[in-house]
Design a protein around this motif. Structure first.
Motif, PDB file in Angstrom:
ATOM      1  N   CYS A  22       0.859  -1.179   0.000  1.00 27.71           N
ATOM      2  CA  CYS A  22       0.000   0.000   0.000  1.00 27.71           C
ATOM      3  C   CYS A  22       0.893   1.225   0.000  1.00 27.71           C
ATOM      4  O   CYS A  22       1.597   1.481   0.984  1.00 27.71           O
ATOM      5  N   ALA A  23       0.868   1.969  -1.088  1.00 27.47           N
ATOM      6  CA  ALA A  23       1.661   3.184  -1.215  1.00 27.47           C
ATOM      7  C   ALA A  23       0.798   4.393  -0.895  1.00 27.47           C
ATOM      8  O   ALA A  23      -0.281   4.556  -1.459  1.00 27.47           O
ATOM      9  N   ALA A  24       1.282   5.241  -0.004  1.00 24.91           N
ATOM     10  CA  ALA A  24       0.556   6.427   0.425  1.00 24.91           C
ATOM     11  C   ALA A  24       1.224   7.682  -0.109  1.00 24.91           C
ATOM     12  O   ALA A  24       2.453   7.768  -0.180  1.00 24.91           O
ATOM     13  N   GLY A  26       0.588  12.240  -0.190  1.00 25.00           N
ATOM     14  CA  GLY A  26      -0.122  13.364   0.385  1.00 25.00           C
ATOM     15  C   GLY A  26       0.302  13.680   1.808  1.00 25.00           C
ATOM     16  O   GLY A  26       0.350  14.835   2.197  1.00 25.00           O
ATOM     17  N   ARG A  27       0.588  12.665   2.584  1.00 23.47           N
ATOM     18  CA  ARG A  27       1.113  12.781   3.929  1.00 23.47           C
ATOM     19  C   ARG A  27       2.086  11.646   4.156  1.00 23.47           C
ATOM     20  O   ARG A  27       2.028  10.628   3.463  1.00 23.47           O
ATOM     21  N   THR A  28       2.937  11.813   5.118  1.00 23.60           N
ATOM     22  CA  THR A  28       3.877  10.749   5.446  1.00 23.60           C
ATOM     23  C   THR A  28       3.164   9.615   6.167  1.00 23.60           C
ATOM     24  O   THR A  28       2.236   9.833   6.936  1.00 23.60           O
ATOM     25  N   VAL A  29       3.633   8.394   5.918  1.00 21.53           N
ATOM     26  CA  VAL A  29       3.068   7.224   6.572  1.00 21.53           C
ATOM     27  C   VAL A  29       3.224   7.323   8.087  1.00 21.53           C
ATOM     28  O   VAL A  29       2.364   6.872   8.844  1.00 21.53           O
ATOM     29  N   THR A  50      -3.990  -3.656  11.936  1.00 21.72           N
ATOM     30  CA  THR A  50      -3.610  -2.258  11.827  1.00 21.72           C
ATOM     31  C   THR A  50      -2.227  -2.054  12.427  1.00 21.72           C
ATOM     32  O   THR A  50      -1.747  -2.874  13.224  1.00 21.72           O
ATOM     33  N   ILE A  51      -1.591  -0.962  12.048  1.00 22.17           N
ATOM     34  CA  ILE A  51      -0.251  -0.634  12.525  1.00 22.17           C
ATOM     35  C   ILE A  51      -0.163   0.873  12.729  1.00 22.17           C
ATOM     36  O   ILE A  51      -0.649   1.654  11.911  1.00 22.17           O
ATOM     37  N   LYS A  75       9.440   5.319   3.125  1.00 23.17           N
ATOM     38  CA  LYS A  75       8.942   5.075   1.773  1.00 23.17           C
ATOM     39  C   LYS A  75       7.435   5.223   1.660  1.00 23.17           C
ATOM     40  O   LYS A  75       6.871   4.976   0.587  1.00 23.17           O
ATOM     41  N   ASN A  76       6.784   5.603   2.747  1.00 18.71           N
ATOM     42  CA  ASN A  76       5.333   5.778   2.769  1.00 18.71           C
ATOM     43  C   ASN A  76       4.605   4.536   2.262  1.00 18.71           C
ATOM     44  O   ASN A  76       3.652   4.627   1.479  1.00 18.71           O
ATOM     45  N   THR A  77       5.042   3.383   2.729  1.00 19.36           N
ATOM     46  CA  THR A  77       4.511   2.125   2.238  1.00 19.36           C
ATOM     47  C   THR A  77       4.210   1.176   3.396  1.00 19.36           C
ATOM     48  O   THR A  77       5.003   1.062   4.333  1.00 19.36           O
ATOM     49  N   MET A  78       3.072   0.508   3.308  1.00 12.83           N
ATOM     50  CA  MET A  78       2.676  -0.522   4.249  1.00 12.83           C
ATOM     51  C   MET A  78       2.555  -1.839   3.494  1.00 12.83           C
ATOM     52  O   MET A  78       2.184  -1.861   2.321  1.00 12.83           O
ATOM     53  N   TYR A  79       2.814  -2.946   4.186  1.00 14.05           N
ATOM     54  CA  TYR A  79       2.797  -4.256   3.568  1.00 14.05           C
ATOM     55  C   TYR A  79       1.898  -5.208   4.341  1.00 14.05           C
ATOM     56  O   TYR A  79       1.714  -5.078   5.551  1.00 14.05           O
TER      57      TYR A  79
END
Length: 122
Positions: A22-24, A26-29, A50-51, A75-79
């Motif tokens: 999941c790439a975000a 607009g705002r930092t992760v 959730t995290i 990297k503003n990414t969740m896995y």
């Protein structure tokens, strides 16, 4: 606002593994709590886990160690790492984000991706 884009879905055989991203933007992760949900045909949207910004995780009971959520704030990414997949895991998987504390309900999340299909074949 936040834009979320899921990727990594596809077809996998029973017992296999898959990793969703999941790439975000607009705002930092790091400033958001993020979560994974899934929805099978004819069923309600189901919380997976959730995290938060520090890496604290909260999982639904059905996960039973098969799924792992992680994030790379730089990297503003969740896995979502999934293993031992079964036909019951077939669903559209969604990434979600919110400010504030961790919640488990879909209505508590402000931002959603478009979803990515995961199909587990027998």
């Amino acid at each position: 606002q936040v834009q979320l884009v899921e990727s990594g879905g596809g077809l996998v055989q029973t017992g296999g593994s898959l990793r969703l991203s999941c790439a975000a933007s607009g705002r930092t992760v790091s400033s958001l709590n993020m979560a994974w949900f899934r929805q099978a045909p004819g069923k309600e949207r189901e919380f997976i886990g959730t995290i938060n910004w520090s890496g604290y995780t909260d999982y639904a009971d059905f996960v039973k160690g098969r799924f792992t959520i992680s994030r790379e704030n730089s990297k503003n990414t969740m896995y979502l790492q999934m293993k031992s997949l079964d036909s019951e895991d077939t669903a559209v998987y969604y990434c979600a984000a919110r400010g504030g504390g961790i919640v488990r309900t879909a209505r508590g999340y402000d931002y959603w991706g478009q979803g990515t299909q995961v199909t587990v074949s027998s």
